[in-house]
Scaffold this active site. Structure first.
Site, mmCIF file in Angstrom:
data_model
loop_
_atom_site.group_PDB
_atom_site.id
_atom_site.type_symbol
_atom_site.label_atom_id
_atom_site.label_comp_id
_atom_site.label_asym_id
_atom_site.label_seq_id
_atom_site.Cartn_x
_atom_site.Cartn_y
_atom_site.Cartn_z
ATOM 1 N N GLU A 109 -3.073 13.990 -1.092
ATOM 2 C CA GLU A 109 -1.739 13.388 -0.973
ATOM 3 C C GLU A 109 -1.799 11.899 -1.276
ATOM 4 O OE1 GLU A 109 1.226 14.300 -0.940
ATOM 5 O OE2 GLU A 109 1.835 15.309 0.884
ATOM 6 N N ASP A 110 -0.753 11.399 -1.921
ATOM 7 C CA ASP A 110 -0.668 9.965 -2.138
ATOM 8 C C ASP A 110 -0.257 9.262 -0.855
ATOM 9 O OD1 ASP A 110 1.825 11.187 -2.327
ATOM 10 O OD2 ASP A 110 2.573 9.872 -3.903
ATOM 11 N N ASP A 113 4.054 10.481 5.527
ATOM 12 C CA ASP A 113 4.828 9.769 6.543
ATOM 13 C C ASP A 113 5.142 10.708 7.699
ATOM 14 O OD1 ASP A 113 6.951 11.151 5.224
ATOM 15 O OD2 ASP A 113 7.389 9.391 4.036
ATOM 16 N N PHE A 162 8.931 0.213 2.973
ATOM 17 C CA PHE A 162 9.123 0.937 1.722
ATOM 18 C C PHE A 162 8.197 0.331 0.687
ATOM 19 C CE2 PHE A 162 10.764 3.106 -1.782
ATOM 20 C CZ PHE A 162 11.493 4.171 -1.291
ATOM 21 N N ARG A 175 6.379 3.616 -10.244
ATOM 22 C CA ARG A 175 5.129 4.385 -10.130
ATOM 23 C C ARG A 175 3.986 3.729 -10.889
ATOM 24 N NH1 ARG A 175 6.114 9.492 -8.023
ATOM 25 N NH2 ARG A 175 8.131 10.413 -8.527
#
Length: 194
Positions: A109-110, A113, A162, A175
Site C-alpha cells: 500500500e502507498d 489511513d 493532506f 502523483r
C-alpha cells in the site's frame, strides 16, 4: 521536523506548502524495506499485490530494489459513494490475474489511513487461502485509523494532513511529484468548491 520548502517542479510547486519526505529519503526507505522483505521472503517467490493507481510508484521502486524472485499483480477498486467509502465498502473493478491459493502474498500500500478499505480487501484475499498474507505500507496515518491493521513492513508514519506526491494524488493531480508534500489548504478548498 523542520519545514523543507518544495523544490521547483513546474506548475505543481506553488500548490505545495512544504515537503514531508524528499525523493532521497523515500528511496532510502524503499531500499531498506526491500532488504527487510528480501530477508523474510527469500526462496518463497511472493506475490506483491497493490491497488491501482496510487501504489504504482512505490511498487515499481520496491520491485526494482528486491534481489529475490517475486511476482506482481494489481487490484483496482471503486467506491460506490462517499458514504460507502466511509464504511470501507468498495467494488472490485479489476481483480487479480494470479491465483493466490497457497502463495505468499505481500499486500503493498502507498498510504493507509482509516484502514476500512484495506480491511475489506484483506478479507477478500484471505478467503482465497494464501499461504500467508502480510501488509507493507510506505505512508501510515495512525491518527486516522478506525480498524487495527497489522503492518508487517512500514515506511513512515505521517501526520493527519493532506499529502500528495510519489503516487498520492488530489483529484488525479500531483502523483508525479518526486517527493511527498502537504497540499496548501487553500488549494483543497478551491478545488473542492468550498
Amino acid at each position: 521536523m523542520s519545514r523543507i520548502q518544495p523544490p521547483d517542479f513546474g506548475e505543481l510547486s506553488p500548490d505545495i506548502s512544504d515537503v514531508l519526505f524528499t525523493a532521497e529519503q523515500i528511496q532510502a526507505r524503499v531500499n531498506a524495506l526491500a532488504a527487510e522483505i528480501s530477508a523474510e521472503y527469500r526462496d518463497k517467490n511472493p506475490v506483491l499485490v497493490g491497488v491501482l493507481k496510487g501504489v504504482l510508484f512505490f511498487m515499481a521502486d520496491l520491485l526494482k530494489a528486491l534481489p529475490i524472485a517475486a511476482e506482481v499483480d494489481f487490484l483496482s477498486v471503486a467506491n460506490y459513494s462517499t458514504d460507502s467509502r466511509s464504511q470501507g465498502l468498495v467494488r472490485l473493478v479489476k481483480d487479480l490475474e494470479t491465483p493466490i491459493e497457497g502463495r505468499h502474498i505481500l499486500f503493498v500500500e502507498d498510504v493507509i489511513d482509516t484502514g476500512l478499505t484495506l480491511n475489506y480487501l484483506l478479507r477478500t484475499l484471505r478467503a482465497r487461502q494464501p499461504a500467508s498474507l502480510e501488509v507493507c505500507v510506505l505512508f501510515n496515518k495512525p491518527d486516522k485509523r478506525l480498524i487495527d491493521i497489522p503492518l508487517r513492513f512500514k515506511g513512515f508514519d505521517i501526520p493527519d494532513r493532506f499529502v500528495v506526491g510519489y503516487g498520492l494524488d488530489f483529484r488525479e493531480k500531483y502523483r508525479n511529484l518526486p517527493y511527498v508534500g502537504s497540499l496548501k489548504p487553500s488549494v483543497i478548498s478551491l478545488k473542492s468548491g468550498k
